[in-house]
Design an enzyme around this catalytic site. Sequence first.
Site, PDB file in Angstrom:
ATOM      1  N   GLY A 260       0.830  -1.206   0.000  1.00 47.79           N
ATOM      2  CA  GLY A 260       0.000   0.000   0.000  1.00 47.79           C
ATOM      3  C   GLY A 260       0.860   1.249   0.000  1.00 47.79           C
ATOM      4  N   SER A 261       0.407   2.245   0.684  1.00 50.72           N
ATOM      5  CA  SER A 261       1.096   3.545   0.644  1.00 50.72           C
ATOM      6  C   SER A 261       2.464   3.519   1.285  1.00 50.72           C
ATOM      7  CB  SER A 261       0.229   4.593   1.335  1.00 50.72           C
ATOM      8  OG  SER A 261      -1.017   4.676   0.682  1.00 50.72           O
ATOM      9  N   THR A 262       2.755   2.480   2.087  1.00 52.65           N
ATOM     10  CA  THR A 262       4.092   2.436   2.667  1.00 52.65           C
ATOM     11  C   THR A 262       5.153   2.253   1.592  1.00 52.65           C
ATOM     12  OG1 THR A 262       4.025   0.037   2.965  1.00 52.65           O
ATOM     13  CG2 THR A 262       3.202   1.362   4.786  1.00 52.65           C
ATOM     14  N   PHE A 263       4.676   1.909   0.388  1.00 48.77           N
ATOM     15  CA  PHE A 263       5.583   1.685  -0.736  1.00 48.77           C
ATOM     16  C   PHE A 263       5.971   3.012  -1.407  1.00 48.77           C
ATOM     17  CE2 PHE A 263       6.076   0.021  -5.254  1.00 48.77           C
ATOM     18  CZ  PHE A 263       7.280  -0.617  -5.020  1.00 48.77           C
TER      19      PHE A 263
END
Lengths: 385, 646
Positions: free
Chosen positions: B318-321
Site C-alpha cells: 500500500g502507501s508504505t511503498f
Amino acid sequence: MLFHDGLLSHPKVSIGQKLLHLHWLFVVLLALTAGIGFAMLYSAGGGNFEPWASRQMVRFGVGLLGMVIIAVTDIRLWLRYAYAFYFMVLVLLVAVEIAGFVGMGAQRWISFGLFNVQPSELMKVALVLGLARYFHGGSIEDVGRPMFLIPPLLMVVIPAILIVRQPDLGTTLMLVLASIAMFFAAGVRMWKFILAGILGLIGAPVAWFTILRDYQKQRILTFMDPETDTLGAGYHIIQSKIALGSGGMFGKGFMQGTQSHLNFLPEKQTDFIFTMLAEEFGLVGGLTLLSLYILLLTYGFVIAASSRNHFGRLVAIGVNVTFFLYIFINIAMVMGLIPVVGVPLPLVSYGGTAMLTLLFGFGLLLCVHIHRDLTIGRRDSGDEF
Amino acid sequence: MHRDSERHKLFTRRALMLGGGQAALLSVLVGRMYYLQVIESQRYVTLADENRINFRLLPPPRGRIVDRNGFAMADNQQNYRVVIIPEQAGDVERTLDLLSLIVPLSGGERRRIRREVKRKRAFVPITVRENLDWSEVARIEVNTPDLPGVLIDVGQSRSYANGLETAHVLGYVAAVSEKELTGDPLLELPGFRIGKAGVEKVYDLALRGSGGSSQVEVNALGRVIRELNRQEGQAGNEVRLTIDMQLQHFVAERLGNDSATVVVMDVHTGEVLSLVSSPSFDPNSFNTGLSQVEWESLISNPKAPLTNKAIAGQYAPGSTFKPVVALAALEKGVISPDTTIHCSGSTKLGNSEFHCWKKGGHGLLDLTGAIEHSCDVYFYEVARRTGIERMAAMARRFGLGEKLGLDLPGEKNGLMPSNKWKLGAIGVPWQLGETLIAGIGQGYILSTPLQLAVMTARLANGGYAVTPRLTMDRVTPTGIEPYTDEEGAPLGLSPEHLAVVRKGMDNVVNSPTGTARRSRIPEDRWQMAGKTGTVQVRRISKAERETGVLKNDDLPWIERDHALFVGFAPVQNPRFAVSVVVEHGGGGSSTAAPIARDVLRETQRLAELRPPRGHQDVQAVPQSGSKDGSKGGPVVGSGKPPVRGT
C-alpha cells in the site's frame, strides 16, 4: 601280600588291614578333582556355598564313605550278587517305565518316598557287574563262540531299549559304549566288532526314523550347524564356545567369568561346568583338571591289569571306561565336538545321581585293587562266601 | 591257573588298546581346547564382550535460548514422572490402586500401563504419569513404603517461559518423526525431541549438542549389572537472540488478540529486537502432544495462529511503498523534489478512472507533501513517469520481492512484479494501468512485514543494505562465533533524494497535517517518522463508489482493509525501524500508527535503560567512513541527521 595263595582258605581279612591297603593316592586324586568341582560350584553360586557347593560337599563326603565301605567288602560278594543286582535294577527300569515321573523333560526318576532314584544311572554299574560276572565264567574258547555272546548282548540291549525310550540318549550311549569296551576287553574277536560296525552303519538311518525323538534329531542337526539357531538349540553350544574361547590361556580369574556369571552360559553348575572352569582358569585350568582325570584313568588301567581275577579285571575296566565316557562326552559336548547330550562332568558337575554312580563304581574299582591278588576260579561264583 | 593267565594276557593287550584309544580321544579334546582358547581366543573374547557390554546413549541437555539480555526464553525444566517397576511392585494392580489415590489414573491409562507391563521385561520401568507437580511428587515420596516398585524419575523437558509471546520466533520441539532420522543414534532415543519450527529448528544442531555414552555390563536377560565406562556428552550451545524479551512482551500485549504483526529491528545491525505474529499458540503444549480438539481449533482459526505472519504473511504494501516509488522517480530524474502535481481526487488513464483516497482531492502538492498526505493521484503520475521496471528495481534494492535470509524457516518471497514476471506467470503483457496501481503499492505487489521493516531500515540508515538477523552471534553446528560483516553494502542512493523522502515521512507523523499526526511520540528525542498504508482487500465497485464507500466498521471483519505502518526513530539519528501490519484493521493511520508509536517509544525507552552492548561499536564508527572511501558513491552518513522534523 594280603591274599597270598596261602591265605585263600582264610579269605576273611580284617577291615582294618583292608583299609591299610586301600589305594589312598587314588582317593586323594578323587578328592582333588571333587575339590575343583566345589570351587567351581562356589563360583557358580556367585561366591556362595549355597545353593550348590555345600550340598555337593555333603554328597561327596557321604559318597566317599560309601565308596570305602564298598571297597573293603569282599569282592566275591559282588561276584555272587552281580546278577541279582543287575535284575533288581532292571526291574526298577521297568518300574520307571510304568510308574516313573517325568523330570527334566524325560521319564527318568522313580520315587521312593524320601528320595528319588534314577535307575538308568544305577544300570551303568549294574551292567558292568553283570557283564563281568558273565565273562568271568567263560573261557577263551567260550568267548569265541557266537552263541555264548547272546546272553550278554541281551543284558545290554534290554536296558538300552528301556532307557532310550525314556528318552535318555546320553545314558544309552554310555551304556552301549561301555559294554562294547567290556566285550572287547573280555576277548571277543575283532571281526565281530567290525561286523557290528557295518551293521550299525546300516542300522543308523533306521534308528533315525524310528527310535530318535524329534528333540534328539534336532540336537544332532543343530550340532551340525549351530549358527542356524542362535536362540534355540544352538544357543548352548555357541555360548559355551564363546565362554571357553574368551577364557584364553589363563582365564578371566576365579569368579570373573562373564559368560557364566551373567548367565549367558546355560546350566553352568551342571553340564557346562567345564566351560565355566575353562573360562575362569583358561587352558591351564582345563588341562589341570584333565591331568587329574588322566591320572585317575591310568590308575584304573593299572588296577585292572594287575588284578589276578578276571571278574576284578572286567569290573575295573568297565568302571574305567564308564568314567572315561563321562569325561569325554561331557567335554567334547561343551566344546562343540559332539551334539548336546546331557552327560555331567564326573565328580565336578552338581548332581547327586552321577556322583552316586561314580563313587559306587570307584568303590568297586578300589575293591578290585584291595583284592587284586585273590584268584577266583572260573566256575567259582562266590557262593561259598 | 594257566588258562587264566592266557585270559589275563589277552585282557592286558585289549586293555592297552582301550587305553590307547582313550589317549587318542583325550588328545582330540586337548587339541580342541588349544584351538578354542589359544588360536581362536581373540575372536571369542570379542564375542563375549559383545554379549555382556551394552552401549547406552546419554542425551545431552539442549542448549538454552536467551534473549539479548540473557533472559531464558527456552529452558529445560525438570520433568518429574512416576514410574513403576513391575518386578519390584509384585502385585502391580494393587500398587496402581494405591497410587491412584494420589495420582488419579483413568481407565485408558491403566490399560496402557497393563499393556506395557505385559510387553516389557519385569525390571524395565514403566512410565505411569509425566509432568507431576510438587505436591504429587511429595505425596508419592512420603508414601514410598506402601508403594513397592514405584519411583519418581526426573527427566528434562523443554519449557518456554513466555510461550505465547515467543512461539513464532522460537518455534517448538517435538518427537522425531520417521522422516527426520538421519542416522544420528540420538534421534532414535525414545523421548528425544528436536526443533520443529522457528529458532529451535534452524539452530537445532547447535542446540542439540552431542550425546554421551555409557558402557554397561548386562546379563543374559539384559539387566544392567554395572556401569563400566561413561563418556559425558557435549551439552547443546546456548543461543543468544537479538530479541528483547521485555519489548517482545510489550508488543504481544499491545497487539492482544488482533491478527497482526510487528517487526522491530536495529537499522544498522539488522538485529531484530522484536518479532511478533498475533495470535499465537503455546509451544509448551507441542512438547507433550496436543489433543485433537486443541489442534482443530488452532488450524481452523481464521487468524492463523500457527503461521508466522511476520515472515510468511504477504500483503500489498500500500502507501508504505510510496517512498520507494519516489526514490525510483527521483533517481530516474522524471521528477525533482519540487515537482508539483495537482490532485483533483482522481485521474484518468484511457477509459479508466483512478481515485485518490481523499474524495475531494489534495490540490497542488510537492513530493514531501504528497508523502505527508499520502496522495494517490500524485503517485499515479509519478509511477506513470517512472515505469514498473525502475520501480521494481528500486524495490529490490530495498529488499522487497525476495527472501531476506532471516534465520527462521518459512520466510516468503513476497512479489515484486514486472513485465517479464507477468508474461511468465499470467501470460499477458504488463498494462500501464497496473503501473499506476503499483505506484500506490497495490495490485500484484506483495511484501512480508519483515520486508517492510527492512525497507524502512534501509531508508533510515542512509541507504545501506542491512539484513535482518535473530542471533547476537553467528551460530554454526559446531559453535558460536561473532558476526563480522554487520553493515550491509551501500545501495548507491543519493543523500539528497533520501533526505527528501525522509522529510516526507517525518511530516507524516510530526506535521500538524500528516496522516499519522495523532501518533506523534511526545518525547522530542524519541520522535518517529513513518508512513501509513491502508490496503483494500476487496474491489470497490463503481456502483458502491457512487452511493458512498462503506466504512470499515460497517464491513464484515474479513473484508475490512489491512492497516499498515512503517516507521523509524529517532527522526534525527535513526536507530530503530518498525513495521506494523494489522489484518483487516481498518486504516493505517487509525490502527497501525498508534501501535508503531507505542512500540518505538517502548523500544527507545528500553534502549536507554540498558547501555547498548552489541551495537556500541557500530555507533562509534561513522557509518559512511570506509565505505565512502572505497565506493566513492553518493551516500549519506546516517550519523548526521539529514532531515529535521517540522
